[in-house]
Design a protein around this motif. Structure first.
Motif, PDB file in Angstrom:
ATOM      1  N   GLU A  57       0.852  -1.182  -0.013  1.00  0.00           N
ATOM      2  CA  GLU A  57       0.048   0.018  -0.065  1.00  0.00           C
ATOM      3  C   GLU A  57       0.785   1.433   0.087  1.00  0.00           C
ATOM      4  OE1 GLU A  57      -2.994  -0.039   3.129  1.00  0.00           O
ATOM      5  OE2 GLU A  57      -4.223  -1.376   1.998  1.00  0.00           O
ATOM      6  N   ALA A  58       0.371   2.258  -0.765  1.00  0.00           N
ATOM      7  CA  ALA A  58       1.254   3.600  -0.765  1.00  0.00           C
ATOM      8  C   ALA A  58       2.669   3.450  -1.408  1.00  0.00           C
ATOM      9  CB  ALA A  58       1.297   4.217   0.463  1.00  0.00           C
ATOM     10  N   PRO A 117      -0.075  -4.990   4.334  1.00  0.00           N
ATOM     11  CA  PRO A 117      -1.046  -4.715   3.265  1.00  0.00           C
ATOM     12  C   PRO A 117      -0.607  -4.457   1.907  1.00  0.00           C
ATOM     13  CG  PRO A 117      -0.565  -2.865   4.737  1.00  0.00           C
ATOM     14  CD  PRO A 117       0.005  -4.115   5.406  1.00  0.00           C
ATOM     15  N   ARG A 118      -1.134  -4.925   1.078  1.00  0.00           N
ATOM     16  CA  ARG A 118      -0.657  -4.809  -0.351  1.00  0.00           C
ATOM     17  C   ARG A 118      -1.777  -4.326  -1.405  1.00  0.00           C
ATOM     18  NH1 ARG A 118      -1.254 -10.088  -3.235  1.00  0.00           N
ATOM     19  NH2 ARG A 118      -0.369  -9.090  -4.827  1.00  0.00           N
ATOM     20  N   SER A 119      -1.326  -3.751  -2.331  1.00  0.00           N
ATOM     21  CA  SER A 119      -2.215  -3.427  -3.610  1.00  0.00           C
ATOM     22  C   SER A 119      -2.521  -4.673  -4.604  1.00  0.00           C
ATOM     23  CB  SER A 119      -1.706  -2.348  -4.345  1.00  0.00           C
ATOM     24  OG  SER A 119      -1.532  -1.210  -3.411  1.00  0.00           O
TER      25      SER A 119
END
Length: 393
Positions: free
Chosen positions: A212-213, A232-234
């Motif tokens: 993320e980001a 967390p990941r995209s």
């Protein structure tokens, strides 16, 4: 131990600074695979950090392409070599070799600065490749998977531990170098896979720019225990309702196009995805149902993502439906070494029939059957001979 990665400045520094190495541990007879995967995850994170560090310092042109690049094979964009590849290899291989004395480690860039066009280039002497103290890798990163592995141990002990001589670790420090060079950083990965008796059983897939980001994150898995991430990941959002959705590449190869057609059948469609690891992870994520790789992927490209795919309930084979052999010394009459000369097909749960469809098309495809000629004239006999040579146990 750099295992053939001859970076003159780095090697000299290592020899002159023996104090940076942690004390050599005693060689073990049996490897706890959860512990080994944990160290792979830790090393993979360090590889991602090096890719990010070098990427921030590389000079790029107006289109986002890297200026400082050499090619291991002249004219082949897939053989690109950058300082990020070599810095990441150093960050991954050296700590693993120190943590597990006697462990066989096969890295894509082991000989990058010894042979090929890149040996005469500038990248191998880049000041961006930094020698750093060898860290002690953590063995508690995968404790969340440990209890599930222990439960599965009743049926398959080899997903919990294996004797050292049966284990090989394959490292692709920067999968998707072409994408890295061209500025498509979302397709870049750092891959560390564990094979036992030639089968991929554990793997860490590092995404230097996939969290993320835009942060880095590692997706890891152990067959029989499941898949997890370090943060967390995209994940790409699926935009097509067509099934199966086939992760494919840009190619003019007629055999590969035939494999794409067989995989998607009459109801599916292709989606363009760059990089072997990215294609396979797209199947793990459910973004794609099937992925078909070109004929230029190698063991270090497929070992880690196959393990994660298998841990998620998927399957990886070659175009003839045979298991991919991740072995330290390939039995190879064709002289292709670690190359997956028969390609690779990945499927998610519920789409295993694609392997049968691709196989049926390939046994009728002249380009595909020609790849089996070093093993014999008859397709089935050739496959049997190849299977016996690659999986002798």
């Amino acid at each position: 131990m750099l295992r053939g990665l001859q970076l003159a400045a780095c090697c000299t520094a290592l020899l002159q600074q023996p104090s940076i190495r942690q004390p050599t541990a005693q060689k073990v007879a049996t490897v706890d695979l959860t512990d080994l995967l944990s160290t792979c995850v830790d090393a993979c994170e360090r590889g991602c950090a090096e890719i990010r560090r070098v990427a921030a310092q590389l000079d790029r042109n107006n289109e986002g392409g890297v200026r400082q690049v050499d090619y291991k094979i002249a004219g082949d964009p897939r053989s690109a070599l950058t300082a990020a590849d070599l810095a990441a290899q150093l960050a991954v291989v050296e700590p693993l070799a120190t943590a597990w004395p006697g462990l066989r480690i096969v890295g894509e860039e082991d000989l990058a600065c010894d042979v090929g066009a890149a040996a005469d280039g500038a990248v191998c002497a880049s000041p961006l490749i930094e020698v750093q103290p060898v860290p002690v890798l953590r063995r508690d990163r995968c404790d969340g998977l440990r209890k599930y592995a222990s439960i599965a141990q009743e049926e398959r002990r080899d997903i919990v531990e294996a004797s050292l001589e049966r284990v090989t670790v394959f490292v692709d420090p920067l999968d998707g170098t072409r994408e890295f060079v061209e500025g498509r950083l979302e397709n870049v990965q750092c891959l560390v896979g564990v094979a036992v008796d030639g089968r991929a059983v554990a793997g860490a897939v590092g995404l230097p720019f996939g969290g993320e980001a835009g942060a880095s994150v590692v997706v890891y898995g152990l067959v029989g225990a499941g898949v997890a991430t370090t943060g967390p990941r995209s994940v790409a959002t699926r935009t097509s309702a067509m099934r199966p959705l086939v992760a494919a590449g840009d190619t003019d190869d007629a055999t590969l196009r035939s494999a794409y057609a067989a995989a998607r059948g009459t109801t599916g469609e292709n989606v363009l995805v760059g990089g072997t690891g990215t294609k396979i992870l797209a199947v793990v994520d459910g973004f794609a149902d099937v992925a078909v790789m070109n004929f230029k992927s190698s063991s270090w490209d497929t070992c880690a993502p196959e393990a994660v795919l298998r841990a998620a309930g998927g399957r990886l084979t070659d175009i003839f439906g045979e298991n991919i052999a991740h072995v330290p010394e390939p039995a190879d009459p064709a002289g292709v070494g670690y190359l997956n000369a028969l390609g690779a097909v990945a499927t998610g749960p519920g789409f295993a029939s694609a392997h049968d469809a691709v196989r049926a098309a390939m046994v009728r495809d002249a380009g595909a059957t020609k790849k089996l000629e070093p093993w014999g004239a008859d397709v089935e006999a050739a496959l049997a001979a190849r299977r016996a040579a690659l999986f002798p146990r």
